[in-house]
Design an enzyme around this catalytic site. Sequence first.
Site, PDB file in Angstrom:
ATOM      1  N   GLY A 481       0.804  -1.211   0.000  1.00  0.00           N
ATOM      2  CA  GLY A 481       0.000   0.000   0.000  1.00  0.00           C
ATOM      3  C   GLY A 481       0.835   1.258   0.000  1.00  0.00           C
ATOM      4  N   GLY A 523      11.647   1.660   3.286  1.00  0.00           N
ATOM      5  CA  GLY A 523      11.488   0.747   2.160  1.00  0.00           C
ATOM      6  C   GLY A 523      11.605   1.430   0.814  1.00  0.00           C
ATOM      7  N   LEU A 644       9.285  11.350  -4.123  1.00  0.00           N
ATOM      8  CA  LEU A 644       9.459  10.503  -5.307  1.00  0.00           C
ATOM      9  C   LEU A 644       8.171  10.411  -6.121  1.00  0.00           C
ATOM     10  CD1 LEU A 644      11.585   7.681  -3.640  1.00  0.00           C
ATOM     11  CD2 LEU A 644      12.398   9.583  -5.037  1.00  0.00           C
ATOM     12  N   ASN A 645       7.035  10.497  -5.441  1.00  0.00           N
ATOM     13  CA  ASN A 645       5.746  10.432  -6.123  1.00  0.00           C
ATOM     14  C   ASN A 645       4.788  11.280  -5.291  1.00  0.00           C
ATOM     15  OD1 ASN A 645       3.018   9.661  -6.719  1.00  0.00           O
ATOM     16  ND2 ASN A 645       3.723   7.719  -7.568  1.00  0.00           N
ATOM     17  N   GLY A 716      11.788   9.445   3.420  1.00  0.00           N
ATOM     18  CA  GLY A 716      10.724   8.550   3.877  1.00  0.00           C
ATOM     19  C   GLY A 716       9.518   9.298   4.409  1.00  0.00           C
ATOM     20  N   VAL A 717       8.330   8.798   4.087  1.00  0.00           N
ATOM     21  CA  VAL A 717       7.087   9.459   4.477  1.00  0.00           C
ATOM     22  C   VAL A 717       6.085   8.506   5.136  1.00  0.00           C
ATOM     23  CG1 VAL A 717       7.211  11.275   2.729  1.00  0.00           C
ATOM     24  CG2 VAL A 717       6.148   9.083   2.146  1.00  0.00           C
ATOM     25  N   GLU A 719       5.716   7.041   8.024  1.00  0.00           N
ATOM     26  CA  GLU A 719       5.308   7.058   9.432  1.00  0.00           C
ATOM     27  C   GLU A 719       5.236   8.447  10.038  1.00  0.00           C
ATOM     28  OE1 GLU A 719       6.506   3.190  11.158  1.00  0.00           O
ATOM     29  OE2 GLU A 719       8.041   3.207   9.608  1.00  0.00           O
TER      30      GLU A 719
HETATM   31 MO1  MOS Z   1       6.695   0.078  10.180  1.00  0.00          MO
HETATM   32  S1  MOS Z   1       5.549   0.156  11.917  1.00  0.00           S
HETATM   33  O1  MOS Z   1       8.276   0.225  10.801  1.00  0.00           O
HETATM   34  O2  MOS Z   1       6.466  -1.528   9.642  1.00  0.00           O
END
Ligand code: MOS
Length: 760
Positions: A481, A523, A644-645, A716-717, A719
């Site tokens: 997602g 990720g 990035l998007n 990174g976005v 969290e």
């Molecule tokens: Mo995220 S809570 O680090 O999978």
Amino acid sequence: MSTVPHRARAAQVGRPMDRADGRAKVTGAARYSAEYAPPGTVYAVLVGARIAAGEVTGIDARRALRSDGVLAVLSHLNLPPLAAEPHLLPSLAGAAASGQSFFPMRDARVHYAGQPVAMVVADTLERAGHAAELLEVSYRAEPHVTGLEQGREHAYEPERIFAGFLPGRIGRGDVDRGLAEADTVVETVHRLAANHHNPIEPAAATAQWQDGRLTVHDSTQGPTATRLTVAELLGLPPSQVRVLAPAVGGSFGSKAMVWSHPVLAAMAARHVRAPVKLAVTREQMFTACGHREEQEHRFTLGARRDGTLTAMRHHKLSPTSPFDDWTEPSLEMPARMYACPNHEGVYRLFRANTMTPAFMRAPGEASGMFVLETAMDELAGELGMDPVELRLRNHCDDDPSTGLPWSSKGLRECYARGAEMFGWHDRAPVPGTRTDGHWLVGTGMASAVYPVYQAMGPQRARVRLYADGRATAETACADFGTGVGAVMRQVAAAALGIGAEQVEARYGDTELPTTVAAVGSAGTGAIASAVHTAASALREQMVARAVADPASPLYGTDPGRVEAAGGRMFPQGGSGGGEAYTDVLRRHMMSDAEALGAWDPPGADGGYAAATFGAQFAEVGVDPDLGLVRVRRMLGVFAPGRVLNAKTARSQLMGGMLWGVGHALLEATRMDPGSGRWANASMGDYLLPVNADAPEVRVEFAEVEDAVVNPLGAKGVGEVGVVGASAAIANAVHHATGRRFRDLPITIEAVLGRGQGASA
Ligand code: MOS
């Protein structure tokens, strides 16, 4: 070696692009792990313990085994042994990674209610479920511990927490001296309820053995982690285990560790010699994939009259499982948020009859920053200072815990843009004075922060360009997602100089190049960096072929002076005089060309501290007669480096902010102290915000360049959007009512002045 993308290429990265899997997921066409049924598939159902502590004294399986279609009943009496002990590790570690060091059905002990004590396998799901009802499990119950009040007196200070990654105590300076230097001291106690993540797709695994090789469809954030874990626990070479996760329906950390299900499915499949599907039920999700633990924070903040922080003391008490020292790291980012010279952070745990808690979106930051940012609001009130001004006064250019410079920050701009866009400075100077009809109206703000995790191994990707002009980008990762599939297409297209529509993303399969699990907001940046490296290498390979080919118009050109755009290579400075990739491939009788790329994260010792920062603003209305809190609007301004998007980044941040509504006002899993079970283990009883609760949410970006974190500069976005959102809402509730609510969630009962969480 990575070149700065020129404008035509850069335009691919950053633009809003739909998720590659979006249409399939919303139309129901996407196939999830429980939707694969190889011929002969049979079904396993887990039976959970009905007591919270004690022992299984007997399992009478006679009626279950006589029931139609039943193939096996597995329990501690007959489950084959594991080949290795499970290690508690997050799945980005590039090693076997279990959510807890306990594996069920190895002996008769019961450590928590819902712990799997048996597994029934039958030819249909209905028959397996029916037989599970016929299974007679008898228990000898012992007293259990589940809540803070029971555990407090047995609390201990763990040496390390968070799967061993972090120390149990942190600090700098001298907190007592800092408090002695303070003109104002704010002391707060906060009780935060346990929370459960419950993605649309519950955990599920389908396992099939063929000639000694194992294939598992698993709902996971990290197919590679599932492969390594299943292989290690079953004693198989990893090369003999293939894990597929082409569609994963959400996770939020619940699938960031590998739980027992894929291993149990594989064990059952071997036992009955047929493919086995094991799908966790919605109710079982409350005892299957971890949770955010209940927690109590005791917090002390000292400041001089001008707002300068002098000391911060932060103690957290929380329950962990009988077997692991786990607590989410709530103290780390609050300790690094402001330029406060003296800090002490202490975790205390007690052993309770629950499973090991786990990552849940912004694990630690969401809870810890609620505490810091609501205490900062109290301090601003005590000092008679604007809350934004108080934060600016304590802004830190370096990480105060290490003295290292931030790789990039952008927080001042987040505050300034946010305050301007939100109309912050129009707020009523005195809390509890603004009304709209019978609603009390207030505004609040908070800082947001989430670290950039770099402690992961090399990431790999493959990019292939076909003679028809199309391309593929491949990695083993799962897109649950986040939109990483769309970003893979964009990044590959940008580096190659082709259109993103021409690139297909392939992922969710351990046979593809190995990438990290998508966890810790790391990720997409890590995976995209590997794709960028692979696609850049492929472009260089194509340029090298062209400039060495007497038949090419680029023959003899300095390869460093060749650019690519629109599927063509041409000399720098114009688009004439070159040729298309497809011409080169055809002339060389190549159906395609490909390159592998690897990206090694710089690691934690790169001389920089790295985090994504932001500022959250919220407006609420409070109905004093009904105790209702309605969030009217939210604004978040974030500085995540390169976006990035634009579409998927905005969606991630908006989803996080909306989760803040749940965190602040609704979400709580309550333990029934008598039975030791979660009392509201269903989606009907665990309250979540729905569309009707959703306010207007605006997400804005403050631009910062980050040359350190990865070649794309993406921090990174996933969290940071949830961090500080609940604090901004709670601060707005205070501003609306003049009353301070320090516990989460802020329930209707609390607003009405009844029950836990009610305060002055
Ligand atoms: Mo995220 S809570 O680090 O999978």
